[in-house]
Design an enzyme around this catalytic site. Structure first.
Site, PDB file in Angstrom:
ATOM      1  N   PRO A  98      49.326 -69.454 -26.208  1.00  0.00           N
ATOM      2  CG  PRO A  98      50.003 -68.409 -28.197  1.00  0.00           C
ATOM      3  CD  PRO A  98      49.506 -68.101 -26.806  1.00  0.00           C
ATOM      4  CE1 TYR A  99      55.453 -73.491 -21.692  1.00  0.00           C
ATOM      5  CE2 TYR A  99      54.153 -72.443 -19.960  1.00  0.00           C
ATOM      6  CZ  TYR A  99      55.129 -73.340 -20.354  1.00  0.00           C
ATOM      7  OH  TYR A  99      55.781 -74.095 -19.408  1.00  0.00           O
TER       8      TYR A  99
END
Length: 411
Positions: free
Chosen positions: A218-219
């Protein structure tokens, strides 16, 4: 003394008037009028003196454009990388406004900068959350920014897999708020802090700027979404855009003024250097290396470690070279990959401590090998990493850690 910018409202002490009117004799009228004139005169004198006092005049320096002075907004400027960038900008005579909500940053870092550059009109700090669109627009309305360096973001791969919505909100959504303000107020330059995590796990090394972006956590996904928004906007804008995708950041200010000081509750998600230093200081019993079965030389992850001093130098060069209606995308790394085991050995030598190491299963979302090809940034911006000795960078960072065992609270 910190220069805080915020709206102020002062209530007036009032009391209800009586139902009747009082008749004043001429002599009393004269006395009252004299007092009124005296009060008005003193008030005017106070306003005059305040307007010519440094603490009063300094905010106006930030609100107006000044020939020969470039005013840079540094979002996340109280954080590790952002504070080092602010230091470099101030050393190079830029005017700097730091905006930070201090959720990950340190007010102590801002105080250090304020102490180094106390002159009016050099540095101001604004406490604000970039998710508050009204507050952000107000900041842009009240300040004449020539450029924005957008660092503010949560930035831990492991945490992003546990709390992905936080990352999409903090990175993607907040970048949209900043971008809308940049567009509305016609800021000329945007330097965006991105990451090699947008590439995911490419088939080929080293990574070049045209390597397909297929993020796996997700980062990296949130950062790529932010990049895409910026690139789409830039197609119909005169703004100069620079996107810097950098690799694993280490080190600290060579003169020992700034360092990395993560919040205690975030240490488990932090950089490997922080974990090494914690182990060397006895804060934790040892170092945990997660993953020894990767397809690399020694089974541990391989990363490209870039010194923070080199990184901020790349940002300043990007700012200087940014041109209207142009987009520059650059990898910022050394071009050399080092394994986690190599890193740990360098850290042992830098600290002089035989750190205990435990080897554990892989961490979700990590990838085996990532290192850059920095040829493009060398060609276009004449930038290359200078602080490439891993042990020396760690020695510099270790000196700050030893003198600041409790972060900036030790100062």
């Amino acid at each position: 003394m910190l220069s805080f910018s915020r709206a102020r409202s002062q209530g007036r002490n009032t009391r209800p008037l009586g139902g009747g009117m009082e008749y004043l004799e001429p002599k009393r009228k004269s006395n009252v009028m004299g007092k009124i004139i005296l009060v008005v005169s003193l008030t005017a004198l106070c306003i005059f003196m305040l307007k010519h006092a440094p603490s009063f005049t300094s905010p106006t320096a930030f609100s107006r454009s000044e020939e020969g002075v470039t005013h840079v907004l540094v979002t996340g400027g109280a954080g590790y990388i952002g504070s080092h960038a602010a230091l470099r900008l101030l050393k190079d005579s830029y005017r700097v406004t730091i905006v930070d909500n201090l959720s990950r940053g340190n007010l102590g870092a801002v105080k250090v900068l304020q102490g180094l550059f106390p002159e009016p009109g050099r540095l101001q700090f604004i406490y604000a959350d970039l998710g508050d669109a009204k507050a952000v627009d107000k900041i842009f309305s009240e300040n004449a920014f020539d450029a924005v360096m957008h660092f503010a973001a949560v930035a831990y791969v492991g945490e992003s897999t546990l709390d992905p919505l936080k990352y999409y909100h903090n990175i993607t959504s907040n970048t949209l708020v900043v971008l809308e303000a940049v567009a509305r107020h016609k800021v000329k330059k945007l330097i965006y802090s991105s990451t090699c995590a947008t590439y995911g796990e490419p088939d080929k090394m080293p990574i070049v700027e045209v390597t397909p972006q297929v993020p796996i956590n997700p980062y990296g996904k949130a950062k790529k979404m932010a990049e895409d928004m910026i690139l789409d906007f830039s197609k119909n804008s005169d703004m100069a855009v620079m996107i810097l995708r950098y690799f694993n950041v280490i080190g600290s200010d060579p003169e020992g003024r700034l360092g990395e000081a993560p919040k205690p509750e975030l240490r488990e998600h932090g950089r490997i250097s922080g974990a090494c230093f914690d182990a060397a200081r006895g804060v934790i019993p040892g170092l945990q290396v997660k993953g020894t079965d990767y397809k690399t030389g020694d089974g541990t992850c391989v990363r490209d470690y870039i010194d923070v001093t080199d990184l901020v130098d790349a940002h300043v060069k990007a700012l200087e070279k940014a041109k209207p209606r142009n987009v520059g995308i650059y990898n910022v790394g050394t071009g050399k990959g080092r394994s986690v085991k190599e890193f740990v050995e360098a850290c042992k030598k830098a600290t002089g401590v035989d750190i205990k190491v435990d080897f554990l299963p892989r961490r979700p979302g990590d990838y085996a090998e990532v290192y850059s090809d920095p040829a493009k940034i060398l060609r276009d911006l004449n930038w290359s990493a200078r602080y490439t000795n891993l042990q020396e960078s760690l020695e510099v960072a270790w000196k700050w850690q030893k003198t600041h065992p409790h972060g900036y609270a030790s100062s």
